[in-house]
Design a protein around this motif. Structure first.
Motif, PDB file in Angstrom:
ATOM      1  N   GLN A 174    -107.564 -11.482  11.685  1.00  0.00           N
ATOM      2  CA  GLN A 174    -106.740 -10.733  10.742  1.00  0.00           C
ATOM      3  C   GLN A 174    -105.297 -11.251  10.711  1.00  0.00           C
ATOM      4  O   GLN A 174    -104.729 -11.471   9.652  1.00  0.00           O
ATOM      5  CB  GLN A 174    -106.780  -9.244  11.112  1.00  0.00           C
ATOM      6  CG  GLN A 174    -105.931  -8.351  10.235  1.00  0.00           C
ATOM      7  CD  GLN A 174    -104.608  -8.020  10.910  1.00  0.00           C
ATOM      8  OE1 GLN A 174    -104.573  -7.737  12.103  1.00  0.00           O
ATOM      9  NE2 GLN A 174    -103.531  -8.078  10.170  1.00  0.00           N
ATOM     10  N   ARG A 175    -104.750 -11.498  11.897  1.00  0.00           N
ATOM     11  CA  ARG A 175    -103.364 -11.962  11.923  1.00  0.00           C
ATOM     12  C   ARG A 175    -103.234 -13.363  11.370  1.00  0.00           C
ATOM     13  O   ARG A 175    -102.218 -13.722  10.786  1.00  0.00           O
ATOM     14  CB  ARG A 175    -102.818 -11.895  13.344  1.00  0.00           C
ATOM     15  CG  ARG A 175    -102.338 -10.503  13.683  1.00  0.00           C
ATOM     16  CD  ARG A 175    -101.943 -10.391  15.100  1.00  0.00           C
ATOM     17  NE  ARG A 175    -100.739 -11.149  15.408  1.00  0.00           N
ATOM     18  CZ  ARG A 175    -100.318 -11.354  16.642  1.00  0.00           C
ATOM     19  NH1 ARG A 175    -100.999 -10.873  17.655  1.00  0.00           N
ATOM     20  NH2 ARG A 175     -99.225 -12.026  16.859  1.00  0.00           N
ATOM     21  N   ASN A 233     -95.937 -15.332  13.013  1.00  0.00           N
ATOM     22  CA  ASN A 233     -96.764 -14.224  12.561  1.00  0.00           C
ATOM     23  C   ASN A 233     -96.608 -14.005  11.075  1.00  0.00           C
ATOM     24  O   ASN A 233     -97.398 -13.325  10.449  1.00  0.00           O
ATOM     25  CB  ASN A 233     -96.399 -12.944  13.304  1.00  0.00           C
ATOM     26  CG  ASN A 233     -96.859 -13.009  14.739  1.00  0.00           C
ATOM     27  OD1 ASN A 233     -97.948 -13.494  15.011  1.00  0.00           O
ATOM     28  ND2 ASN A 233     -96.025 -12.547  15.652  1.00  0.00           N
ATOM     29  N   ILE A 251    -102.422  -6.782   4.848  1.00  0.00           N
ATOM     30  CA  ILE A 251    -103.342  -6.486   5.947  1.00  0.00           C
ATOM     31  C   ILE A 251    -104.537  -5.701   5.437  1.00  0.00           C
ATOM     32  O   ILE A 251    -105.675  -5.970   5.814  1.00  0.00           O
ATOM     33  CB  ILE A 251    -102.604  -5.738   7.080  1.00  0.00           C
ATOM     34  CG1 ILE A 251    -101.608  -6.685   7.742  1.00  0.00           C
ATOM     35  CG2 ILE A 251    -103.579  -5.205   8.111  1.00  0.00           C
ATOM     36  CD1 ILE A 251    -100.718  -6.044   8.790  1.00  0.00           C
ATOM     37  N   LYS A 259    -110.959 -14.845  17.383  1.00  0.00           N
ATOM     38  CA  LYS A 259    -111.191 -13.425  17.646  1.00  0.00           C
ATOM     39  C   LYS A 259    -110.050 -12.559  17.122  1.00  0.00           C
ATOM     40  O   LYS A 259    -110.109 -11.347  17.216  1.00  0.00           O
ATOM     41  CB  LYS A 259    -111.441 -13.181  19.138  1.00  0.00           C
ATOM     42  CG  LYS A 259    -110.348 -13.647  20.049  1.00  0.00           C
ATOM     43  CD  LYS A 259    -110.792 -13.484  21.495  1.00  0.00           C
ATOM     44  CE  LYS A 259    -109.615 -13.709  22.421  1.00  0.00           C
ATOM     45  NZ  LYS A 259    -108.916 -14.989  22.172  1.00  0.00           N
ATOM     46  N   ASN A 260    -109.063 -13.167  16.565  1.00  0.00           N
ATOM     47  CA  ASN A 260    -107.940 -12.412  16.015  1.00  0.00           C
ATOM     48  C   ASN A 260    -107.625 -12.904  14.610  1.00  0.00           C
ATOM     49  O   ASN A 260    -106.504 -13.283  14.283  1.00  0.00           O
ATOM     50  CB  ASN A 260    -106.721 -12.583  16.926  1.00  0.00           C
ATOM     51  CG  ASN A 260    -105.799 -11.389  16.858  1.00  0.00           C
ATOM     52  OD1 ASN A 260    -105.930 -10.560  15.960  1.00  0.00           O
ATOM     53  ND2 ASN A 260    -104.878 -11.293  17.791  1.00  0.00           N
ATOM     54  N   ASN A 303     -96.473  -6.368   3.517  1.00  0.00           N
ATOM     55  CA  ASN A 303     -97.283  -6.746   4.668  1.00  0.00           C
ATOM     56  C   ASN A 303     -98.479  -5.810   4.855  1.00  0.00           C
ATOM     57  O   ASN A 303     -99.599  -6.241   5.128  1.00  0.00           O
ATOM     58  CB  ASN A 303     -96.394  -6.738   5.915  1.00  0.00           C
ATOM     59  CG  ASN A 303     -97.083  -7.363   7.104  1.00  0.00           C
ATOM     60  OD1 ASN A 303     -97.902  -8.255   6.938  1.00  0.00           O
ATOM     61  ND2 ASN A 303     -96.782  -6.882   8.284  1.00  0.00           N
ATOM     62  N   GLU A 312    -108.306  -6.941   5.787  1.00  0.00           N
ATOM     63  CA  GLU A 312    -109.296  -6.177   6.562  1.00  0.00           C
ATOM     64  C   GLU A 312    -110.565  -5.983   5.751  1.00  0.00           C
ATOM     65  O   GLU A 312    -111.672  -6.101   6.260  1.00  0.00           O
ATOM     66  CB  GLU A 312    -108.720  -4.810   6.938  1.00  0.00           C
ATOM     67  CG  GLU A 312    -107.585  -4.903   7.925  1.00  0.00           C
ATOM     68  CD  GLU A 312    -107.985  -4.446   9.319  1.00  0.00           C
ATOM     69  OE1 GLU A 312    -107.956  -3.242   9.555  1.00  0.00           O
ATOM     70  OE2 GLU A 312    -108.337  -5.321  10.139  1.00  0.00           O
TER      71      GLU A 312
END
Lengths: 658, 215
Positions: free
Chosen positions: A109-110, A75, A260, A106-107, A256, A264
């Motif tokens: 951002q991570r 991560n 993010i 679909k994920n 972090n 975003e």
């Protein structure tokens, strides 16, 4: 371990080829893509000095042959777990030519948090948006071209399970680009990172990455910087500490958060999400399996299926064939004849094919009985792992483990311990704190029977009334909770918070499952086979020297008086130390001869289940936890197991329930 | 004339009137300003106050402005006294400074954070603001613990109380950071939340430290 000398494929051709690496968050389909890119010849091995499995193979990008490494899911590249540390170290390899990052479309951002860190490391990247179909059906549409322009690297959409986009990915991997995507952090962080820059010597790894990682609280990265003096190092750590003391929150967390929020904002330009799309059957099932009420029948059903597969099919059908037919009727008979004819010395003949023969006892045992059980267990465990069910079991059992100073995460080593306690002891490392690792190790050594032992025990209890099985199960479970609760109080240190990502439920990929099971069987053979041989040798020599009888007489007060067992049972306890299942099998033979009544059977089974772990497990405990901890465990477990057996014997004889 | 001196005078006049006094003489006597008459004259020249028979009355614009100053002051006092546990002296001095610098948005946030308190620590009423009127119809504090939210609630994270550093880092790794929206999926046997496409299980003890508001 020096990251620069890591060599996972040791042949000479491979050592000249450039290195490409697959990187991504957990559960994004990396292994499947790895399988598609590399084809058949893959080596799965533990990364040097760790329990982390790393797969290596060959892949062709453009016209160039590459060594491709599949890294554990991450991560962040500021390592917080062993997995993340391994991945980060692999990325430090100077031969690295391309990073192929796999993202769950679909994920995103991570995924982009990792991309951003790869950009800060200055590494050449291609990005694969995998599971593109799932994203679409969930109402997520991504402007891949826009994303590619924003990141400054090639972006390929893939559906690995349908092999879509893989060729395109392989072509793109021939010409990766360093992402031109960067984030500026708070002024004080930027100033501190410039101060660190000034102290760093010229390195292969990007200075910005090193500075930000140190500021995030991981100064271990400085160990990777060649030519950094002790004084500079101390000053760098000082800068990081000063910055941290000016903030109330961890600097790494602030960094972090900033990442993010920038991501975003960027994503809102290239990604559209429609509301109100359905989760599909897997999603709904996934939710049911962790429900406080509905999750329970699922858990029970899965335990039952595991029992059918391992207990009935593995320990029944397969063992009958391997041990009964293959070894019993063919191999052992044939070898006995060959040895009889070719070996003139009786001593050697007995050593090979006698009562305590290396082949007739050791190998028959290892391959005929234990291998089929362990193999079916590893297969079943692989299904649990790949389907994403295990973390759901952790949710269900979290409260239970809390009372033992653990968290739901402990379910992973404990369930694996039902397969092989030795391997499970190694995976106790998934527990975040030392205290938890010691407790897990103790519970594995004390109260968790391994699949081979369990198979034999089930066979014996099957011949008695259900009450006997219930008593055995209740005593073992009770002891486990008692010991866990005590250990949680006695052992110093702290427990960790329970915080676990729950992956979506998926149908396991058969190829993946077989590769994983194969690698574990290979591990078992490498680790266990020689112990069987050695164990048989010890028994053989003890028998020859007449020492077996001596030990039996010495142990008589405990075995015969306290536990009311026949004196031959001592032999079972001796070999039980070599292999747990070995000991249970000795009791099995005694029971079959009619030498024990039901109470004796239950008492002996409880005692041997609790009795010290097998030799291999003990070695593993010493290796993982040190001699001192291992010695304490033995000192606790041996008298404790006989004490429980003695009390049970007393109670059962008074109550006369059997 | 500095804004701050004007505001202090307005506040004084308003609070005196609240206590039932409206004589100019009393106001000038109680003022802590070096030259109170000068300030008062400035008020008059700006059409904020008028004097008749030694009694002061504030214009409606001045009345509104004074009300807001008092509201800011008393909210600041409540915040400092109840949340930060400061000594009474510090409370007064600091609140006195706060009242001049708080923007209306910040004031609303503080008021909401405190749950729209009706009185200040000294028992005096806090003038109502627009957010209080809204709250009266909704009757819900803006920020609450994640554990107090209903199942299925969509909430956004306001802040995470300091838990262990490592836990904070791991939450960040899953994308659980202030500003993000999450859904409470289940509370038992463990807390399960959904952040974007990520599902995370966590202890109730951690969930309690996550403060959220309705998205």
């Amino acid at each position: 371990m020096d990251a620069h000398s890591v060599q996972l494929l040791t042949d000479r051709e491979s050592s000249r080829q450039p290195l490409s690496v697959l990187v991504g968050n957990p559960n994004v389909g990396k292994s499947v893509i790895f399988g598609l890119l590399t084809g058949r010849y893959v080596v799965v091995s533990n990364y040097p000095g760790t329990t982390v499995e790393v797969a290596t193979g060959h892949a062709t990008f453009g016209k160039e042959k590459n060594v491709l490494i599949d890294t554990p899911g991450v991560n962040t590249l500021v390592p917080m777990s062993e997995d993340e540390k391994v991945t980060r170290d692999i990325l430090f390899n100077p031969r690295l030519r391309a990073v192929i990052q796999i993202a769950d479309a679909k994920n995103l951002q991570r995924a982009l948090v990792v991309t951003l860190q790869l950009a800060e490391m200055g590494l050449p990247v291609v990005l694969a948006l995998n599971m593109h179909d799932e994203a679409k059906s969930r109402g997520v549409s991504i402007d891949a071209k826009g994303l590619s322009e924003f990141l400054g690297v090639e972006v390929v959409t893939t559906v690995a399970t349908q092999k879509r986009g893989i060729e395109k990915l392989a072509r793109a991997a021939a010409s990766p680009g360093v992402p031109g995507f960067s984030v500026s952090y708070a002024d004080s962080i930027e100033r501190a990172s410039e101060d660190i820059f000034a102290l760093l010597p010229e390195t292969l790894i990007s200075k910005r990455y090193i500075a930000l990682t140190v500021l995030s609280g991981d100064s271990s990265v400085l160990g990777q910087v060649a030519g950094l003096g002790a004084e500079s190092r101390a000053r760098i750590v000082g800068i990081a500490n000063r910055l941290q003391s000016s903030y109330g929150e961890p600097v790494g967390y602030l960094i972090n958060r900033r990442r993010i929020s920038v991501i975003e904002r960027a994503l809102s330009q290239v990604m559209v999400k429609r509301e109100g799309t359905s989760r599909g059957w897997a999603g709904r099932l996934g939710m049911l399996t962790m429900h406080g009420v509905w999750g329970l029948p699922f858990a029970a059903g899965i335990v039952w299926l595991m029992y059918q597969l391992v207990g009935r099919f593995g320990a029944g059908v397969l063992v009958d064939f391997f041990e009964g037919t293959l070894f019993g009727e063919y191999i052992n008979t044939f070898l006995a004849q060959v040895v009889e004819k070719t070996v003139p010395w009786e001593f050697v003949r007995d050593l090979l094919v006698g009562h305590y023969g290396v082949v007739t006892m050791g190998l028959t045992y290892a391959i005929g009985i234990v291998l089929p059980i362990v193999a079916t267990f590893f297969f079943a465990f692989g299904i649990l792992e790949d389907s994403g069910y295990l973390p759901r079991l952790a949710i269900m059992s979290n409260r239970l483990f809390k009372s033992m100073g653990l968290s739901g995460k402990a379910i992973l080593p404990i369930v694996l311990g039902l397969g092989c306690a030795t391997m499970a002891t190694l995976t106790a490392r998934v527990m975040p704190t030392l205290k938890e690792r010691i407790i897990v190790t103790l519970l594995l050594a004390l109260a968790v029977p391994c699949s081979a032992q369990l198979g034999v025990i089930m066979g014996m209890l099957g011949g008695l009334s259900p009450v006997a099985a219930l008593i055995w199960f209740a005593v073992i479970l009770g002891v486990m909770f008692l010991a866990g609760a005590l250990a949680a109080r006695v052992i110093p240190g702290r427990s960790s918070d329970f915080l676990l990502e729950i992956p979506p439920l998926r149908v396991p990929q058969v190829g993946n499952l077989l590769a994983k099971t194969g690698a574990r069987i290979e591990w078992y053979l490498r680790e266990a086979l020689w112990i069987f041989v050695l164990g048989t040798l010890v028994l053989f020599l003890l028998d020859r020297a007449g020492a077996l009888g001596l030990i039996e007489r010495a142990a008589a007060p405990v075995v015969v008086r306290l536990l009311s067992l026949p004196s031959e049972a001592t032999e079972a306890f001796i070999v039980g130390f070599l292999r747990r299942d070995y000991g249970a099998a000795g009791l099995f033979m005694l029971a079959r001869r009619g030498a024990m009544d039901p109470v004796q059977i239950v008492v002996s089974l409880v005692t041997i289940t609790l009795f010290i772990p097998c030799f291999a497990n003990l070695l593993m405990i010493i290796k993982e936890r040190g001699v001192k901890v291992a010695a304490w465990m033995v000192v606790f477990i041996v008298p404790f197991s006989f004490l429980v057996g003695g009390v049970l014997n007393f109670v059962l004889r008074r109550l006369k329930v059997l | 004339m500095e804004n701050e001196r004007i505001e202090e005078m307005l506040e004084l006049l308003w609070t005196l009137k609240e206590a039932g006094q409206d004589s100019l003489e009393a106001a000038l006597e109680k003022s802590e300003d070096e030259a109170p008459k000068e300030v008062f004259d400035a008020l008059v020249s700006q059409d904020l106050a008028t004097v008749r028979d030694g009694k002061v009355s504030l214009s409606s614009a001045a009345e509104k402005r004074a009300r807001e100053i008092v509201r800011r002051c008393r909210l600041a006092e409540t915040l400092l006294a109840q949340v930060l546990d400061l000594e009474d002296r510090d409370v007064r001095d600091t609140a006195c400074k706060f009242e001049h610098v708080l923007s209306s948005r910040v004031t609303e946030s503080i008021c909401t954070f405190l749950g729209h308190p009706p009185v200040c620590p000294h028992g005096k009423p806090i003038p109502r603001g627009p957010c209080c009127l809204r709250a009266e119809t909704q009757m819900r504090p803006l920020v609450s613990r994640l554990t107090d939210m209903d199942l299925g609630a969509e909430v956004s994270i306001v802040f995470i109380a300091p838990v262990q550093h490592e836990t904070l880092d791991r939450l960040g790794g899953f994308g659980v950071v202030p500003g993000r929206t999450l859904r409470v999926h289940q509370k038992r046997p463990s807390f399960v939340i959904q952040v974007g496409e990520t599902t995370v299980a966590l202890d109730e003890e951690i969930a309690r430290e996550i403060f959220v508001k309705n998205a």
